[in-house]
Every structure is written in C-alpha cells, then in structure tokens.
Scaffold this active site. Structure first.
Site: not given
Ligand code: IMP
Ligand code: MG
Length: 449
Positions: A13, A16, A40-41, A223, A420
């Site tokens: 987050d 990016k 998610g972006h 991530q 930014s």
């Molecule tokens: P998973 O990827 O759903 O298995 O989650 C594992 C960890 O990564 C958790 O703490 C999620 O909140 C974190 N996480 C997964 N994807 C994202 C992302 O796109 N942004 C921020 N945290 C993420």
């Molecule tokens: Mg995100």
C-alpha cells in the site's frame, strides 16, 4: 530503453499504482510478477476512480501489453469481473495477457484460507482471505492447477478428479466443513477457462522477443518487501516474493535483464493485518496519518480494514534498499504530513535486552519484539501557510517538506526521485528522472579526494 522493476519498500500500500501509472506512459509492456487478488490498488485517471486487484493498471493506456506473470495466482472469478468492469467503462482490454504457467485460485483455497485463520486463533496472520496462502502451498506441493489446465477441459477434469476428493477429506475431517461437488466445481471453472482462453499466452517468451525489439518493460510488484515470504516479517507475510528478485522468477527473465529497481515508500508507515510494527502510533497524530474522514483514508482496498499507521522507519527502509538493491526511491503521500506539528523518523532501534543500537535490521526473526524505535524529531511545516498538496514543482513545496525529503535522502543514502503529494496524476513532482537519473552509488564507486 530500460527494463524497470517497481517494488514496495514497506508492508504494501505504498502507492505503487500511482507511480506505475506514471511510468507506464513510457513502457510498452507492464508485467505483474507475483501475488493475486489480495492486492488492491486504486488509480485516479480521466476523472474516474479505477480499482484493480489483478490486472495491471497500465491497461488504462491504450496500446500497452499488460501481463500477469507465472509467479502470480489468479482467481478466475475476480479477473473476469475486473475484465467486465473495464469493458463496460470502455477500456480496451485486448492487451491483457496471462501466463499459461500462473496458478489458479480454486474455491477450496478460499475456504481453507478462512478455516486456517480461524484455527490459528490469536496467532492469526490477518490474511485477506483470498485463498493466497493455500494456492501457493498447492503450487509448492505440486498439486496446483495452472492457467493452461484451466483452459483445457480434459486436463482440468483429470486434475479435479484427484484434487476434489483430497480437499474434501481436509474440509470434512480437519475443519468439519461441507465437501465440494466435483461436477459443480468442474462446470463452473471450465466455463471460466473458456472465457479466459484468448488471454492465455507464453508470456515469458513474448517478453524475450519484446526485449530483442528494445521495448520498455515495466515489472510491477504487489504487496511489499516486508510482506515477502523469504525476506519479510515471517510468519506475518504473504506467500509470494514481492522483492525485486521475484520479478525474474515471476515473469521468466534472467537477472541481467533488469536495468533499474525503484522502491516506493510512503512518507510514513502503514500495515494491514497482524504482525510487528515498531513505529505504530495511536491518538491524534495517528488520525492525521490515517487521513480519517477523507476520500484518501487508510482503508485496505481489498478487505476494507482500517490500516495501522505509524512514523517512517528508516531501519526497515535501509533493509528494503539492501534486499531489493534499490537504485532510488519514490516518496508518496507527503501531503498527509501537512497538518502535523512535528514529524518523527525512526533512525535506529534500541535492543531492549542489551541496550545495543541498530541502524540496520538484524536477521533474528524475534528481534522486532525487543526493538524500541529511537526517533529524530523534525519540525512540521504547518505554519508555513502552504500545503504540499498544491505543489506541482520542487519550488512550490513548503520548505519543511523539502527538508524532510532531503533529510531522508541523507540518512538513507539514496536519491528520492519522485514525490507524490496527492491522489491525482498532476500531484506528482519528478525531482530527477527515476529511470536514467542519479542512482544509489555503491561505496566502491565513491571518489574520495
Ligand atoms: P494474504 O496475502 O492474504 O495471505 O495475507 C497475508 C498478509 O499480507 C496479511 O497481513 C495481509 O493483510 C497482507 N497483505 C496481503 N496483500 C496485501 C496488500 O496488497 N497490501 C497490504 N497488505 C497485504
Ligand atoms: Mg494495496
């Protein structure tokens, strides 16, 4: 011409998508190399807000090839709904190419993700419950279904005949859940496969050809560094490799293919889910960092969970610079600091067990439990009567904001090439060309008089 990797330098987050959007303009190919619909972006473009989980946001520029590499995991339902959504809004998605080797998130992966989290109780990871961990676990266990299987009805049925009974044993006996029906899963997923079929390619071979034609290739990580399976805050990590090295494995190119690595960091820190976070804060300043009550509030795009917030952590950023071999940084959300009286940066940790000071992160995985942040306080720029959000060039920035940027460059020993100051495309200040401009100088290259 350059092949560039964009990587999150924190816990994801970092903003990016906005930097990828900026650099996509000059890229011919944009390649996502790991993760799945956990990402998610949000991109603000053409006066509209677009949300993405799987498809690279470069799809908003006509004529670009947007790839989803072999290192990703794909939930067909999610990608199809993203494709439909974009098509409905008039976005041409003919440039979307999915690697035949990418793995497929099946319904049992999502059920198992949820059940495992429940079983972990107070030791839960706080996953996004998108089936990410179980999909990668099956990939490693060689029980995965790949995109090439999904689009091949015979192969898909063959695999499911073996996998569904096995998963049902797990669902029923381990978790006490309802079993899945082979035929129902097959009918649903074979249809998804047929819809996705025109978008499935040998993407690694296409990248190789593109490079021969001297095309610009942008590798987009999801991530962030500290969520990396090998190099992050294990076990509070995701199940893939967001670090820059993951770009090679997750898209099928060799290391010498990459010309530059750009790290993205917020001007502060956030984290979603469980796990250590030394500089986390609560209270009045946390409200400001979380941008509460604004459209830009710190809420997870995928899960809708409030993000945890805290001060910038230079110790962790030094680690990200090393693990990714970052050449430069892009600093996002600087404007969020506009309303603070004072700004803190954690420049070192004190080990509470022995009083030792650390400027870099040691390898011991329990270390962060005993790490007390040591802060440097900087004056805010609130009283300058100027908002950094209005700045369009360096000269426009409040003095305090610019000295914050310069201070970070100094303590991190890396150029900050982009700043930014808000969600829109215009709110981006390019201090130096991030691709051809100055980059981190190796100690051996420093010329001393
Ligand atoms: P998973 O990827 O759903 O298995 O989650 C594992 C960890 O990564 C958790 O703490 C999620 O909140 C974190 N996480 C997964 N994807 C994202 C992302 O796109 N942004 C921020 N945290 C993420
Ligand atoms: Mg995100």
């Amino acid at each position: 011409m350059a092949n560039v990797v964009i990587v999150g330098a924190q816990w994801g987050d970092e903003g990016k998508a906005k930097i990828v959007d900026l650099l996509s303009k000059n890229a011919d190919y944009i390649v996502r190399y790991q993760g799945g619909s956990n990402a998610g972006h949000t991109v603000n473009a053409n006066g509209e807000k677009y949300k993405f989980h799987l498809i690279p946001s470069g799809i908003l520029y006509p004529g670009k090839v947007c790839m989803i590499g072999s290192g990703t995991v794909i939930d067909p339902k999610v990608i199809l709904s993203e494709m439909d959504h974009l098509t409905e809004r008039g976005v041409d998605i003919s440039g979307l190419q999915i690697s035949a080797a990418a793995h497929v998130t099946m319904p049992y992966h999502i059920i198992i993700d949820r059940a495992q989290e429940e079983m972990r109780g107070s030791k839960k990871i706080g996953t996004t419950v998108r089936g990410i961990g179980p999909t990668y676990a099956d990939k490693s266990a060689r029980n995965g279904i790949r995109m090439q299987d999904l689009i091949d009805p015979t192969e898909l049925l063959e695999k499911l005949k073996f996998l569904i009974p096995e998963k049902n044993i797990m669902l029923e006996r381990l978790f006490g859940l309802e079993p899945l029906e082979l035929d129902a899963v097959y009918q649903e997923y074979v249809a998804y496969g047929q819809r996705l079929r025109p978008h499935v390619f040998d993407t690694a071979a296409i990248i190789w050809q593109a490079d021969k034609k001297r095309k610009n290739i942008l590798f987009e990580g999801a991530q962030g560094t500290l969520l990396d399976l090998d190099h992050g805050t294990y076990p509070y990590v995701t199940s893939s490799n967001p670090v820059a090295g993951g770009a090679c494995i997750g898209s099928g190119v060799g290391p010498n293919f990459i010309d530059r690595v750009i790290g993205i960091t917020k001007a502060f820190t956030t984290r979603v889910g469980e796990g250590p976070f030394p500089t986390e804060i609560s209270g009045k300043d946390a409200k400001i960092l979380r941008a509460e009550g604004t459209a830009w509030e710190e809420i997870g795009t995928t899960t809708g969970r409030a993000r945890r917030v805290g001060w910038l952590d230079a110790v962790l950023l030094r680690y990200a610079i090393r693990i990714n071999g970052l050449d430069c940084l892009a600093l996002t959300k600087l404007d969020v600091l506009d309303d603070l009286d004072a700004i803190y940066v954690c420049n070192s940790y004190k080990d509470l067990r022995n009083g030792k000071t650390y400027y870099e992160l040691p390898a011991e995985s329990n270390f962060l439990k005993y790490a007390q942040p040591e802060y440097v306080g900087l004056m805010g720029w609130k009283n300058e009567g100027k908002s950094s959000a209005d700045a369009r060039c360096v000269e426009d920035l409040p003095k305090g904001a610019l000295s914050y940027v310069k201070y970070l460059e100094k303590i991190l020993e890396i150029p900050i090439t982009i700043v930014s100051v808000g969600p829109s495309r215009e709110q981006t200040i390019v201090l130096e060309d991030p691709i051809h401009g100055p980059k981190r100088v190796l100690e051996s290259e420093v010329v001393t008089m």
